[in-house]
Design a protein around this motif. Structure first.
Motif, mmCIF file in Angstrom:
data_model
loop_
_atom_site.group_PDB
_atom_site.id
_atom_site.type_symbol
_atom_site.label_atom_id
_atom_site.label_comp_id
_atom_site.label_asym_id
_atom_site.label_seq_id
_atom_site.Cartn_x
_atom_site.Cartn_y
_atom_site.Cartn_z
ATOM 1 N N ARG A 137 0.827 -1.190 0.000
ATOM 2 C CA ARG A 137 0.000 0.000 0.000
ATOM 3 C C ARG A 137 0.873 1.256 0.000
ATOM 4 N NH1 ARG A 137 -1.582 3.539 2.981
ATOM 5 N NH2 ARG A 137 -0.746 2.657 4.882
ATOM 6 N N GLU A 138 1.958 1.161 0.750
ATOM 7 C CA GLU A 138 2.860 2.325 0.790
ATOM 8 C C GLU A 138 3.488 2.588 -0.568
ATOM 9 O OE1 GLU A 138 5.608 2.381 4.009
ATOM 10 O OE2 GLU A 138 4.002 2.392 5.506
ATOM 11 N N ASN A 139 3.827 1.514 -1.289
ATOM 12 C CA ASN A 139 4.372 1.693 -2.646
ATOM 13 C C ASN A 139 3.362 2.403 -3.529
ATOM 14 O OD1 ASN A 139 6.719 0.438 -1.999
ATOM 15 N ND2 ASN A 139 6.111 -1.574 -2.815
ATOM 16 N N THR A 140 2.102 1.995 -3.380
ATOM 17 C CA THR A 140 1.045 2.596 -4.193
ATOM 18 C C THR A 140 0.901 4.077 -3.855
ATOM 19 O OG1 THR A 140 -0.097 0.472 -4.190
ATOM 20 C CG2 THR A 140 -1.380 2.396 -4.858
ATOM 21 N N LEU A 141 0.878 4.360 -2.565
ATOM 22 C CA LEU A 141 0.763 5.754 -2.136
ATOM 23 C C LEU A 141 1.954 6.573 -2.620
ATOM 24 C CD1 LEU A 141 -0.423 8.118 -0.555
ATOM 25 C CD2 LEU A 141 0.516 7.132 1.542
ATOM 26 N N ASN A 142 3.149 6.005 -2.485
ATOM 27 C CA ASN A 142 4.342 6.729 -2.940
ATOM 28 C C ASN A 142 4.272 7.040 -4.430
ATOM 29 O OD1 ASN A 142 5.608 6.964 -0.462
ATOM 30 N ND2 ASN A 142 6.539 4.930 -0.621
ATOM 31 N N GLN A 143 3.786 6.056 -5.201
ATOM 32 C CA GLN A 143 3.658 6.273 -6.642
ATOM 33 C C GLN A 143 2.663 7.393 -6.933
ATOM 34 O OE1 GLN A 143 5.660 4.820 -8.833
ATOM 35 N NE2 GLN A 143 4.783 6.154 -10.407
ATOM 36 N N LEU A 144 1.582 7.414 -6.161
ATOM 37 C CA LEU A 144 0.579 8.476 -6.329
ATOM 38 C C LEU A 144 1.211 9.847 -6.071
ATOM 39 C CD1 LEU A 144 -2.385 9.366 -6.743
ATOM 40 C CD2 LEU A 144 -2.758 8.956 -4.302
ATOM 41 N N LEU A 145 2.025 9.926 -5.033
ATOM 42 C CA LEU A 145 2.687 11.199 -4.710
ATOM 43 C C LEU A 145 3.655 11.596 -5.821
ATOM 44 C CD1 LEU A 145 3.354 10.545 -0.904
ATOM 45 C CD2 LEU A 145 1.618 12.070 -1.890
ATOM 46 N N VAL A 146 4.394 10.618 -6.324
ATOM 47 C CA VAL A 146 5.327 10.884 -7.416
ATOM 48 C C VAL A 146 4.587 11.415 -8.641
ATOM 49 C CG1 VAL A 146 6.820 9.742 -9.133
ATOM 50 C CG2 VAL A 146 7.100 9.243 -6.691
ATOM 51 N N GLU A 147 3.474 10.744 -8.976
ATOM 52 C CA GLU A 147 2.701 11.163 -10.156
ATOM 53 C C GLU A 147 2.140 12.568 -9.963
ATOM 54 O OE1 GLU A 147 2.485 9.701 -12.999
ATOM 55 O OE2 GLU A 147 3.301 7.734 -12.509
ATOM 56 N N MET A 148 1.659 12.842 -8.752
ATOM 57 C CA MET A 148 1.088 14.176 -8.502
ATOM 58 C C MET A 148 2.140 15.265 -8.642
ATOM 59 S SD MET A 148 -1.769 14.014 -5.529
ATOM 60 C CE MET A 148 -2.589 15.523 -6.057
ATOM 61 N N ASP A 149 3.357 14.956 -8.200
ATOM 62 C CA ASP A 149 4.425 15.951 -8.308
ATOM 63 C C ASP A 149 4.890 16.099 -9.746
ATOM 64 O OD1 ASP A 149 4.247 16.329 -5.653
ATOM 65 O OD2 ASP A 149 5.942 15.049 -5.133
ATOM 66 N N GLY A 150 4.697 15.027 -10.522
ATOM 67 C CA GLY A 150 5.250 14.991 -11.867
ATOM 68 C C GLY A 150 4.397 15.669 -12.919
ATOM 69 N N PHE A 151 3.201 16.068 -12.578
ATOM 70 C CA PHE A 151 2.424 16.775 -13.596
ATOM 71 C C PHE A 151 2.025 18.146 -13.092
ATOM 72 C CE2 PHE A 151 -2.048 17.073 -12.401
ATOM 73 C CZ PHE A 151 -2.191 16.121 -11.402
ATOM 74 N N SER A 152 1.803 19.022 -14.028
ATOM 75 C CA SER A 152 1.326 20.330 -13.615
ATOM 76 C C SER A 152 -0.103 20.456 -14.109
ATOM 77 C CB SER A 152 2.212 21.420 -14.190
ATOM 78 O OG SER A 152 1.589 22.002 -15.304
ATOM 79 N N SER A 153 -0.931 21.099 -13.312
ATOM 80 C CA SER A 153 -2.342 21.191 -13.663
ATOM 81 C C SER A 153 -2.544 21.978 -14.952
ATOM 82 C CB SER A 153 -3.136 21.813 -12.512
ATOM 83 O OG SER A 153 -2.501 22.984 -12.059
ATOM 84 N N GLU A 154 -1.478 22.703 -15.350
ATOM 85 C CA GLU A 154 -1.583 23.435 -16.623
ATOM 86 C C GLU A 154 -1.832 22.494 -17.788
ATOM 87 O OE1 GLU A 154 1.991 25.867 -16.914
ATOM 88 O OE2 GLU A 154 1.629 26.257 -14.789
ATOM 89 N N LYS A 155 -1.405 21.252 -17.612
ATOM 90 C CA LYS A 155 -1.620 20.268 -18.677
ATOM 91 C C LYS A 155 -3.087 19.864 -18.749
ATOM 92 C CE LYS A 155 2.677 19.447 -20.199
ATOM 93 N NZ LYS A 155 3.339 20.433 -19.385
#
Ligand code: ATP
Length: 273
Positions: A137-155
């Motif tokens: 579950r922690e891996n999943t959460l970490n991936q979610l955090l990574v993805e959130m940081d990796g995109f900008s809402s401008e996209k």
């Protein structure tokens, strides 16, 4: 394969008209709709659109409905996944599922990603790690955090999520640039219930004795999901009795049935009482 990640059909036809009450919440998400419709209007002025909007409130109060309505109003695709799916269906592949979800969403931007029951993956990390499966579950959460940081809402990808347990969420999820916008969704008051009855009574062939005001008074504590359920039950009861229209008697039976069901559920949850 046993589990599809999200509906193939990502178009929704829900609009704000389908969401009764919740005026303040609608007001708040209106900005997201406007942004999805014309992102340039915002980005040229240098404004920062929220990346993540967290809808907080008890079950059945219309959080999913509201998120869908945002996509419907903006006429953008709606990608949805439930936090509990990660725990139940995507064992061992949670992190890669998150990656897939964001990849698909980026390709379809502007769009909405909606994560229901985000607390199922978003619980505070680092506790109970003796139990197996927690790392997953922690891996999943970490991936979610990574993805959130990796995109900008401008996209044009806006993340929306729902929970009734904001207190258990990992604080990393609530940091600026992640779910930094929170919207509370409460159980409806008398007026709210009346408006929700109005929406759901639209689809029903009603006898003239039906009053949404009276029904709202008879249903203290009901959330929208329960009101929708009562309306449906009443229609089924009327049909079973070969009636031409649904009347208050049918609603009375439907109420007994739904309230009985709720009481049973509550007993199961708190057997000590
Ligand atoms: P959960 O947290 O259990 O997923 P939720 O808050 O996401 O619940 P919804 O799934 O949006 O609740 O609501 C379930 C159904 O209840 C909706 O599809 C709709 O039929 C009805 N409903 C709930 N709230 C409203 C509302 N404000 N107006 C109209 N219908 C509503």
């Amino acid at each position: 394969s046993k589990a599809t990640l999200f509906d193939k059909n990502t178009r929704v036809n829900v609009t704000f008209e389908d969401v009764a009450g919740l005026d303040e919440a609608k007001e708040e998400v209106m900005e997201v709709v406007d942004f999805l419709k014309n992102p340039k209007k915002y980005t040229t002025l240098g404004g920062k659109i929220p990346k993540g909007v967290l809808l907080v409130g008890p079950p059945g109060t219309g959080k999913t409905l509201l998120a869908k309505a945002v996509a419907g109003e903006a006429e953008v695709p709606f990608f949805t996944i439930s936090g509990s799916d990660f725990v139940e269906m995507f064992v061992g592949v949670g992190a890669s599922r998150v990656r897939d979800l964001f990849k698909q969403a980026r390709e379809k931007a502007p769009c909405i990603i909606f994560i229901d029951e985000i607390d199922a993956i978003g619980r505070t990390r680092g506790r109970n790690s003796i139990q197996g499966g927690n790392d997953e579950r922690e891996n999943t959460l970490n991936q979610l955090l990574v993805e959130m940081d990796g995109f900008s809402s401008e996209k044009g990808v806006i993340l929306m999520a729902a929970t009734n347990r904001p207190d258990v969420l990992d604080s990393a999820l609530l940091r600026p640039g992640r779910f930094d916008r929170q919207i509370g969704i409460d159980r409806p008051d008398l007026h709210g219930r009346e408006q929700i009855f109005r929406v759901h009574l639209q689809h029903i062939k009603k006898h003239s004795d039906i009053s949404s005001e009276a029904l709202a008074e008879m249903t203290p504590g009901f959330a929208g999901a329960e009101i929708a359920n009562v309306c449906n039950e009443a229609a089924l009861i009327a049909a079973r009795r070969n009636k031409k229209a649904v009347d208050m008697e049918d609603f009375n039976y439907a109420l007994d049935k739904v309230i009985g069901g709720l009481e049973k559920k509550n007993k199961l949850i708190s057997p000590g009482e």
